[in-house]
Write an enzyme that holds these catalytic residues in place. Structure first.
Site, mmCIF file in Angstrom:
data_model
loop_
_atom_site.group_PDB
_atom_site.id
_atom_site.type_symbol
_atom_site.label_atom_id
_atom_site.label_comp_id
_atom_site.label_asym_id
_atom_site.label_seq_id
_atom_site.Cartn_x
_atom_site.Cartn_y
_atom_site.Cartn_z
ATOM 1 N N GLU A 271 0.693 -1.081 0.000
ATOM 2 C CA GLU A 271 0.115 0.013 0.070
ATOM 3 C C GLU A 271 0.846 1.406 -0.024
ATOM 4 O OE1 GLU A 271 -0.180 -2.686 1.888
ATOM 5 O OE2 GLU A 271 -2.226 -2.743 2.855
ATOM 6 N N CYS B 8 0.266 1.642 7.485
ATOM 7 C CA CYS B 8 -0.346 1.776 6.057
ATOM 8 C C CYS B 8 -1.586 2.797 6.217
ATOM 9 C CB CYS B 8 -0.521 0.478 5.369
ATOM 10 S SG CYS B 8 0.860 -0.188 4.686
#
Ligand code: THU
Length: 136
Positions: free
Chosen positions: A60, A96
């Site tokens: 991500e 993330c």
């Protein structure tokens, strides 16, 4: 933004493809991510691990880095799709989540998927309520 089924499937297919590029010799857990910017462009990332394990970076965050290099600004992240080989749809790690929050549009959708094609979607507030914020 809420993705249409077609948009979600196209981003999921792209995330599945880039997952095959993951450098994950230590965990053997491959992850692929596709992010959509408000300009309509899709950027991809996979996890890249390192012998010095703590230097590993998630799919991500690598996809977001590619989008930033392509001109995405804070607030310009319209959607995230991430895929991994998990029993339930994968959900982004805590680090993330904070990085997604930095760029997320107010209506950013975050979708996790597994290899069976099961999906689940969240908002960033749902994934990371009461997160760190400051005016620096
Ligand atoms: N990983 C990701 O790329 N995204 C996540 O949301 C969870 C974990 C990676 C980090 C590491 O390379 C491997 O998956 C195992 O944790």
């Amino acid at each position: 933004m809420k993705l249409s089924a077609e948009q979600r499937d196209a981003m999921l297919a792209a995330a599945m493809l880039v997952r095959s590029q993951a450098h994950a010799p230590y965990s053997r857990f491959r992850v692929g991510a596709a992010v959509l910017s408000s300009s309509g462009r899709v950027f991809l990332g996979c996890n890249v691990e390192n012998l010095s394990y703590g230097l590993s970076c998630c799919a991500e965050r690598n996809a977001i880095a590619a989008a930033v290099a392509g001109g995405m600004q804070p607030g310009g992240l319209a959607a995230v799709v991430v895929v991994g080989d998990t029993p339930e749809p994968i959900s982004p790690c805590g680090a993330c989540r904070q990085v997604i929050a930095e760029f997320a549009a107010a209506d950013c959708s975050i979708t996790g998927a597994n290899l069976a094609g099961q999906t689940r979607s969240w908002t960033i507030d749902g994934l990371l309520p009461d997160r760190f914020k400051a005016e620096l």
